[in-house]
Design a protein around this motif. Structure first.
Motif, PDB file in Angstrom:
ATOM      1  N   GLY A   1      28.894  43.033  32.497  1.00 58.31           N
ATOM      2  CA  GLY A   1      28.090  44.230  32.257  1.00 58.31           C
ATOM      3  C   GLY A   1      26.696  44.006  32.815  1.00 58.31           C
ATOM      4  O   GLY A   1      26.328  42.883  33.176  1.00 58.31           O
ATOM      5  N   ARG A   2      25.919  45.076  32.871  1.00 55.10           N
ATOM      6  CA  ARG A   2      24.596  44.993  33.495  1.00 55.10           C
ATOM      7  C   ARG A   2      23.629  44.111  32.706  1.00 55.10           C
ATOM      8  O   ARG A   2      22.653  43.612  33.247  1.00 55.10           O
ATOM      9  N   ILE A   3      23.920  43.921  31.428  1.00 55.41           N
ATOM     10  CA  ILE A   3      22.975  43.174  30.584  1.00 55.41           C
ATOM     11  C   ILE A   3      23.148  41.658  30.782  1.00 55.41           C
ATOM     12  O   ILE A   3      22.298  40.859  30.422  1.00 55.41           O
ATOM     13  N   GLU A   4      24.271  41.262  31.393  1.00 55.12           N
ATOM     14  CA  GLU A   4      24.527  39.822  31.553  1.00 55.12           C
ATOM     15  C   GLU A   4      23.930  39.246  32.839  1.00 55.12           C
ATOM     16  O   GLU A   4      23.823  39.926  33.862  1.00 55.12           O
ATOM     17  N   ILE A   5      23.607  37.965  32.766  1.00 54.15           N
ATOM     18  CA  ILE A   5      23.063  37.250  33.926  1.00 54.15           C
ATOM     19  C   ILE A   5      24.187  37.098  34.959  1.00 54.15           C
ATOM     20  O   ILE A   5      25.281  36.658  34.628  1.00 54.15           O
ATOM     21  N   ASP A   6      23.879  37.507  36.174  1.00 52.05           N
ATOM     22  CA  ASP A   6      24.887  37.501  37.241  1.00 52.05           C
ATOM     23  C   ASP A   6      24.456  36.442  38.269  1.00 52.05           C
ATOM     24  O   ASP A   6      23.562  36.676  39.076  1.00 52.05           O
ATOM     25  N   THR A   7      25.094  35.267  38.197  1.00 48.62           N
ATOM     26  CA  THR A   7      24.679  34.174  39.080  1.00 48.62           C
ATOM     27  C   THR A   7      25.620  34.068  40.279  1.00 48.62           C
ATOM     28  O   THR A   7      26.832  33.988  40.110  1.00 48.62           O
ATOM     29  N   GLN A   8      25.049  34.098  41.468  1.00 44.47           N
ATOM     30  CA  GLN A   8      25.835  33.938  42.693  1.00 44.47           C
ATOM     31  C   GLN A   8      25.257  32.773  43.503  1.00 44.47           C
ATOM     32  O   GLN A   8      24.352  32.084  43.021  1.00 44.47           O
ATOM     33  N   ALA A   9      25.744  32.583  44.746  1.00 47.13           N
ATOM     34  CA  ALA A   9      25.346  31.403  45.533  1.00 47.13           C
ATOM     35  C   ALA A   9      23.831  31.205  45.581  1.00 47.13           C
ATOM     36  O   ALA A   9      23.333  30.087  45.464  1.00 47.13           O
ATOM     37  N   SER A  10      23.074  32.300  45.715  1.00 47.13           N
ATOM     38  CA  SER A  10      21.623  32.145  45.857  1.00 47.13           C
ATOM     39  C   SER A  10      20.891  32.159  44.511  1.00 47.13           C
ATOM     40  O   SER A  10      19.669  32.176  44.475  1.00 47.13           O
ATOM     41  N   GLY A  11      21.637  32.169  43.405  1.00 51.09           N
ATOM     42  CA  GLY A  11      20.984  32.166  42.087  1.00 51.09           C
ATOM     43  C   GLY A  11      21.230  33.467  41.345  1.00 51.09           C
ATOM     44  O   GLY A  11      22.080  34.272  41.737  1.00 51.09           O
ATOM     45  N   PRO A  12      20.480  33.699  40.254  1.00 51.66           N
ATOM     46  CA  PRO A  12      20.667  34.912  39.461  1.00 51.66           C
ATOM     47  C   PRO A  12      20.299  36.161  40.277  1.00 51.66           C
ATOM     48  O   PRO A  12      19.307  36.143  41.011  1.00 51.66           O
TER      49      PRO A  12
END
Ligand SMILES: Nc1nc2c(c(=O)[nH]1)N[C@H]1C(S)=C(S)[C@@H](COP(=O)(O)OP(=O)(O)OC[C@H]3O[C@@H](n4cnc5c(=O)[nH]c(N)nc54)[C@H](O)[C@@H]3O)O[C@H]1N2
Ligand SMILES: Nc1nc2c(c(=O)[nH]1)N[C@H]1C(S)=C(S)[C@@H](COP(=O)(O)OP(=O)(O)OC[C@H]3O[C@@H](n4cnc5c(=O)[nH]c(N)nc54)[C@H](O)[C@@H]3O)O[C@H]1N2
Ligand SMILES: [Mo]
Length: 769
Positions: free
Chosen positions: A515-526
């Motif tokens: 969901g939008r409220i959660e931290i979304d971490t990908q290769a380059s970071g959050p």
């Protein structure tokens, strides 16, 4: 399984909107969802420049937010998403899909957040866990085997601009414009009507206009429940003695009075601000007649004033310089008969003239509206009639004035901006062709109603859903649920279990997302994402909490994986690189829409957001005539079948309670309307109850007036209510089986959910909730 509900209770609610009732209702849901009160600190980040954008409604986010820039319902939406409850593989192992189909909407979503990708297994009639690789590979295989015209890519208006941009590209590279979104059930009459009338498909009002307006007209929007943060602007306007003139069949509490739950003084003294200065209980579908009456009164008053040498009422210089079609429109209004206008609107000529008088005195007027204006057979004409009224006195492209459609989902307007549309002329196909080196499909795609027709006829074989609960939100529930299960492929990208997962195709997947409220971490970071508010401002949003499970994926990631599994590789579309760093998606968006997203990356966290350029705000009219157009409707009747109805028929309004977000039912109380512990009710006028031979609290069955098939909902409890005679009302989505698929706005095909002709009979079934 049914829910455990308290004994239903109907009791008039005396409190204002906001106030102590709101604080109590919020505490209850935080406790139920297992969110510690300290977790409520999260709410402090809601709608703040450095925080996350509310997942509830699309109302504007001020540059100088309040300490608590959230409302009861926004906080409920946060609690709903951040619940401590989980719906994982063990839950699905315990229940067959057939069994779950008997559960209520409330019970399904109450299981908590989805945690694992799941595949439907026909042998055991259960959803079973599947790996992400297997799921996306199978979806790609299925889609590649189909004629691209037979798949639909639906979007419910919540996903970010970044996800939506990728999703639209996926559909077009696959080979269709079948991109209906929830807007097709909602503000499509706005997109179609405003575009034709004033050249932009969205409202022109921005937040600051509320500071300088001298009058707010309010049509069919239930602000207290559905856009409560807007009550702050309304309260501020009332403090400046700005009149608010409301048209609504129901006396909605938020439109009557408001206590700011964030004001210590107001809470302590129980002080409430009166909101509406005039309240017109128009009949369902009567706005077209009521606004025609106001225009007629203004034109007559103008003629009279000019006749005796006084200044006119209309803004002649604006009309001459900026509009087209005034003479035909004036002639149309003059030819209307007051008795017919009174009969159809349910308002007296005196009342309509009183509204016109206040309008004539105001220099800058905002016309706010919601589903009460749009969800009719003549929804587009109703929106355009409001524009006609505004044009008469130059109330567009002026400070403090303009149309203000209150949009629904938090990014529904933004999805249209980045190409989620079935109308090829609204997407920059040539730019996409150049940018990505593929041939975009040029034929019109399917909107919501057409997608449903295609599913019934068997032409549509696959349905991919980016959020939402489509099967529950559309009309014609019974027939659509039957047809739905004949599809080959259904895919639901979701946060919570809902009925659309259980009305599955032969091959079916549930793909759980962040969901939008959660931290979304990908290769380059959050990562951050962006969205567009109801007032055309772009805002950045950053997740703040830990993901609900290590198996859920972000929406951009899921869309990219489906795309890679489905499409031929295209070196110009770097799906993986985009997912690794969302600023690259924003870069691609800016390349497609340079004037709209100019330096989005650098500015998206600016307080107040970035304004989208809107030609009509500057009185540049991007219409066919190059002017703002007056539109003459076919007539004052919002439903062409109206004359065919018998004397016993009532017009049914389906609407939201104060305890739901669309098909998500938070609970069974509708505090402002005095309903506790039930949703299976029918609000009726006391005279109609007596005239038709029923009694208050009696249990009845409701049937749609139509000659094609029988549509009924059984076991509703009558609630005597202050509603115009000839109208009745009840809750969406429970009453959706009553709406025929053909009962939609003629121009935009938005289902007409607000005036469904029904008859009522004593119930054969026994007592219900
Ligand atoms: N808490 C909460 N917030 C929401 C939502 C939610 O479900 N819950 N949904 C979101 C979405 S997607 C949307 S689109 C919006 C919807 O927000 P609204 O536009 O407020 O939608 P409805 O609840 O359907 O209510 C429409 C209002 O129109 C009135 N009405 C019905 N028929 C007529 C008519 O013929 N004429 C006039 N003048 N009025 C009429 C009803 O009495 C009601 O007050 O809210 C968004 N915000
Ligand atoms: N009779 C009647 N019918 C109506 C209406 C009416 O007034 N009357 N209103 C219409 C309107 S205005 C609208 S907008 C439609 C609404 O139609 P939809 O937008 O299709 O339905 P929602 O109930 O908003 O969808 C709820 C589901 O969305 C999923 N979800 C929630 N958050 C997220 C997220 O962040 N990402 C993803 N991927 N999924 C998420 C959850 O699984 C949840 O169960 O209904 C329409 N139907
Ligand atoms: Mo909506």
């Amino acid at each position: 399984m049914t829910d455990k509900m308290a004994e239903p209770k109907i009791e008039a609610y005396d409190g204002p909107a906001g106030g102590w009732g709101s604080a109590q209702s919020l505490t209850e849901i935080l406790l139920r969802e297992g969110i510690p009160v300290s977790g409520a600190a999260l709410l402090m980040k809601q709608n703040k420049p450095d925080g996350f954008m509310c997942v509830s409604c699309a109302w504007a986010k001020p540059a100088k937010p309040l300490t608590f820039e959230y409302c009861e319902n926004g906080a409920k939406a946060t609690a709903w998403e951040q619940t401590a409850k989980r719906c994982g593989p063990d839950f699905f192992a315990r229940h067959t899909v057939t069994e779950l189909r008997d559960w209520t909407d409330y019970a399904l979503e109450e299981q908590g957040r989805l945690t694992h990708p799941m595949r439907y297994d026909a042998g055991s009639d259960r959803y079973v866990p599947v790996s992400w690789d297997e799921a996306t590979a199978a979806i790609g295989r299925e889609l590649r085997a189909l004629d691209p015209k037979s798949a639909v890519f639906y979007a419910s208006g919540r996903a970010s601009l970044e996800t939506s941009y990728m999703y639209g590209l996926l559909a077009r590279m696959y080979g269709n414009n079948n991109l209906p979104d929830s807007s097709n059930m909602c503000h499509e009459p706005t997109s179609v009507g405003l575009k034709a009338s004033i050249g932009v498909p969205v409202g022109t009002v921005v937040l600051e206009d509320f500071d300088t307006t001298d009058l707010i007209l309010f049509f069919g929007q239930n602000v207290g429940s559905n856009a409560p943060r807007m009550l702050h602007q309304l309260q501020e306007a009332r403090k400046r003695r700005v009149p608010i003139v409301t048209f609504n069949p129901l006396r909605e509490r938020g439109l009557e009075r408001f206590t700011n739950p964030q004001s210590v003084v107001e809470m302590a003294t129980r002080h409430a601000t009166e909101i509406s200065t005039q309240y017109h209980q128009v009949k369902a579908g009567g706005d077209l007649a009521a606004i025609t009456g106001m225009c007629k009164a203004l034109i007559a008053a103008d003629r009279e004033a000019l006749g005796v040498g006084r200044p006119g009422i209309l803004d002649r210089s604006f009309i001459d310089e900026h509009t087209h079609g005034f003479d035909a429109f004036a002639a149309y209004c003059e030819s209307q008969d007051w008795a017919a206008l009174e009969g159809r609107s349910g308002l007296t000529r005196t009342a309509i003239e009183a509204a016109a008088t206040v309008y004539a005195r105001a220099r800058a007027v905002i016309g706010v509206y919601g589903m009460g204006l749009t969800q009719h057979r003549k929804g587009t004409e109703s929106v355009q009639m409001l524009v006609n009224l505004l044009l008469l006195r130059g109330n567009i492209g002026r400070k403090g004035a303009g149309p203000c459609p209150v949009r629904g989902h938090s990014n529904v307007q933004g999805q249209r901006t980045v190409g989620i549309t079935e109308k090829p002329e609204l997407a920059p196909l040539d730019v996409l062709k150049e940018q990505y080196g593929f041939e975009p499909p040029r034929e019109k795609g399917l909107n919501t109603v057409e997608a449903c027709e295609g599913i019934v006829s068997g032409d549509v074989k696959a349905f991919i859903s980016l959020g939402g609960n489509f099967v529950r939100a559309i009309p014609e529930t019974v027939r659509m649920e039957e047809a739905w299960r004949t599809m080959r492929l259904t895919v639901q990208i979701s946060t919570k279990l809902n009925r659309s997962h259980l009305i599955n195709g032969e091959v079916a997947y549930i793909l759980p997302c962040l969901g939008r409220i959660e931290i979304d971490t990908q290769a380059s970071g959050p990562q951050a994402v962006s969205m567009e508010s109801s007032t055309s401002c772009f805002h950045g949003s950053r997740g703040k909490t830990n993901p609900v499970s290590d198996q859920v994926r972000s929406e951009p990631w899921i869309v990219a994986e489906i795309a890679k599994a489905t499409l031929e590789p295209n070196p110009n579309v770097p799906w993986d690189s985009w997912v690794g760093d969302y600023s690259r998606i924003r870069g691609a968006m800016e390349a497609t829409y340079p004037s709209v997203f100019h330096n989005l990356e650098g500015r998206m966290f600016e307080p107040g957001g970035i304004h989208k350029p809107l030609a009509a705000r500057d009185r540049r009219w991007e219409t066919e005539t190059g002017k703002a157009n007056f539109t003459v409707p076919e007539g004052i009747e919002a439903d062409p079948d109206m004359p065919l109805r018998g004397a016993d028929a009532l017009d049914l309004i389906t609407l939201r309670s104060n305890d739901q977000f669309n098909t998500t039912v938070y609970g069974y109380d509708d505090r402002f309307r005095g309903v506790k512990g039930t949703r299976t009710i029918l609000f009726m006028n006391a005279d109609d109850i007596a005239r038709l031979g029923f009694a208050d609290a009696e249990i009845v069955d409701v049937t749609t007036v139509s000659d094609d098939r029988v549509r009924s909902v059984k076991g509703l409890r009558i609630v005597a209510y202050n509603i115009p005679p000839g109208n009745c009302a009840g809750y969406y989505p429970e009453l959706n089986p009553l709406i025929p698929l053909w009962h939609h706005d003629e121009q935009s095909k938005t289902p007409a959910a607000k005036a469904i002709p029904v008859t009522i009979a004593r119930s054969a079934s026994t007592l219900q909730g």
